[in-house]
Design a protein around this motif. Sequence first.
Motif, PDB file in Angstrom:
ATOM      1  N   UNK A  18      19.217  80.864 -29.526  1.00  6.49           N
ATOM      2  CA  UNK A  18      20.620  80.647 -30.317  1.00  6.49           C
ATOM      3  C   UNK A  18      21.277  82.172 -29.876  1.00  6.49           C
ATOM      4  N   UNK A  73      19.973  72.670 -36.572  1.00  8.41           N
ATOM      5  CA  UNK A  73      21.138  72.823 -35.758  1.00  8.41           C
ATOM      6  C   UNK A  73      21.706  71.536 -35.613  1.00  8.41           C
ATOM      7  N   UNK A  74      21.026  70.769 -34.892  1.00 13.80           N
ATOM      8  CA  UNK A  74      21.454  69.368 -34.274  1.00 13.80           C
ATOM      9  C   UNK A  74      22.166  68.838 -35.611  1.00 13.80           C
ATOM     10  N   UNK A 127      25.267  72.612 -28.223  1.00 15.12           N
ATOM     11  CA  UNK A 127      25.731  72.440 -29.775  1.00 15.12           C
ATOM     12  C   UNK A 127      26.597  73.506 -30.231  1.00 15.12           C
ATOM     13  N   UNK A 164      20.880  73.481 -26.933  1.00 10.63           N
ATOM     14  CA  UNK A 164      21.419  74.087 -28.205  1.00 10.63           C
ATOM     15  C   UNK A 164      22.558  74.970 -27.647  1.00 10.63           C
ATOM     16  N   UNK A 167      15.885  74.103 -34.696  1.00 14.47           N
ATOM     17  CA  UNK A 167      16.246  73.227 -33.768  1.00 14.47           C
ATOM     18  C   UNK A 167      17.039  71.957 -34.155  1.00 14.47           C
ATOM     19  N   UNK A 178      29.851  73.137 -29.142  1.00 11.95           N
ATOM     20  CA  UNK A 178      30.754  72.081 -29.968  1.00 11.95           C
ATOM     21  C   UNK A 178      31.336  72.900 -30.901  1.00 11.95           C
ATOM     22  N   UNK A 179      30.704  73.983 -31.639  1.00 14.67           N
ATOM     23  CA  UNK A 179      31.215  74.619 -32.706  1.00 14.67           C
ATOM     24  C   UNK A 179      32.229  75.500 -32.452  1.00 14.67           C
ATOM     25  N   UNK A 228      25.285  70.369 -36.679  1.00 15.15           N
ATOM     26  CA  UNK A 228      26.438  70.182 -35.807  1.00 15.15           C
ATOM     27  C   UNK A 228      27.146  68.695 -36.088  1.00 15.15           C
TER      28      UNK A 228
END
Lengths: 203, 301
Positions: free
Chosen positions: B252, A193-194, B80, B77, A190, B83-84, A197
């Motif tokens: 995810x 991933x943060x 996030x 998540x 987690x 965003x991508x 980004x």
Amino acid sequence: MTPCILIADDHSMIRKGIKLILQTQLGATDVSEVSNCSGLMNELLKKKYTHLILDIILSDGTSLEVIPNIIKLYPDLKIMVFSMLNAEVYGEALKQYNIHRYLQKTTKEEDTIKFLRDFITDKEINIADSNQGSKSNPFSSLSARELEVLHYMLSGNRTKDIATILNLRMTTVSTLKNRIFEKTQTSNLKELIQIASLYNVNY
Amino acid sequence: MSLFVALNYMIYPLNIPFYKDWPFISILIIVGVLSLTVIIYYRAKRFLIRQAILKALVERKTKEIRKKNEELEKNDLIKTRLISIISHDIITPLRFLHISGKSLVEGREKTSEELQQETLVEIVNTSRELEMLTTNILNWIKYQNENRKPAKESFDLHEMVTHVFGIVSGLARQKNIILTNAIPVSFCIYQYIEPIKIIIYNLVVNAINFMDKGHITIEIKRLKNGLVIEVKDEGFGMTKDQISNIMGDQFIVSSANIDGKKGNGLGYLIIKDLLKLVEGGFSIKSAKNKGTSIKLFFPNT
């Protein structure tokens, strides 16, 4: 010698855009496109290209997996990487393959054109100049292998799956994973991933 | 006589009054201690009960907080992930849409007829894709707030499916995919119109993306307790892993990667969230290279 250029990118719009720039602004007429790694290898086998414009994330994998092969098979091919991903991180890792041209997709249009012109006219690049990777980025110390694993980790694959995809042993993948956590100073997926980004390493 | 006195002395040695007598005092002490024990026991029992109630309460609250926390983490998540998606699938194509358009305008005479045509087709397709993707992101955000539960209404399902097919007909025509609306004409149902539309739309787009040619059919079955809508395609199909990945409550959203085709995983995320909202369910049946059938269930109540 007229350049014979191959563009490998998974977005067809981007391939068309680059093709247009190359043809209308830089006068390169011999431009072909592929969208994935296997197409890339096939095309290189079929025809002798002088220049390759390569994205990192392709639809069937990352080009980090094929670059070592391409370099071995086609030592004369000039490669430039054109990606959305952070240049500080991936640009650094690619230097170990002697690829010093890295253009981020967010670069301004005029700079993109200038970069492409320098690339197809084989203008000498100052290696020292391109050597400005910032050490403040926690991902810039990752090796190419670690970046490959990172990519599959971020897209949600388990250790077992990554081992199958990259043809590695599970223990090797675990070691690489631990090293990634260590280098990025994160303790779980987690967090990883943060910060991925945050530093634009994620996709 | 002397025997009686001696006995008397033994029982009442100093002729003290009864309340100063040792048996009486000891009985008093025993009664005292007993009642004290009883009081303490009941007190302790009441305290233990109260403690148990509190513990249960704390546990319940902790569970609630943990659940909320999980939801927040999941949303985090997904954000996030969004965003991508926005940077890779929206901004980059838009930049090149602009660059290509500009090159066409400025370098018309230098561009071959063929490349011009190619680029125009690409611009048409890309702008459509971008519209569809942003619509979907909007759909997801719109239904994030659980209080915004939509109201049920009566509508014609046949007409709705026709409308959804209309949106994607261009895409389908390019790939020679035939869309079949097998729902009887004027088939009226009382359901959540907007969520059902978004779900069907996402399933049809998925099907088109993951097939080269063939049919996509939408059917309906009325059950005693609800409705079953089935979306069938003749596409590449999914592997067991992919299905369990979709069904599983994973944090995810991994992009579906089938034969080099790539999705952004947003579709199923929206479908699952919406089904949860309307208390529906779904199941997937698939065979590699034969196709996929997805059954959606919507309860009557």
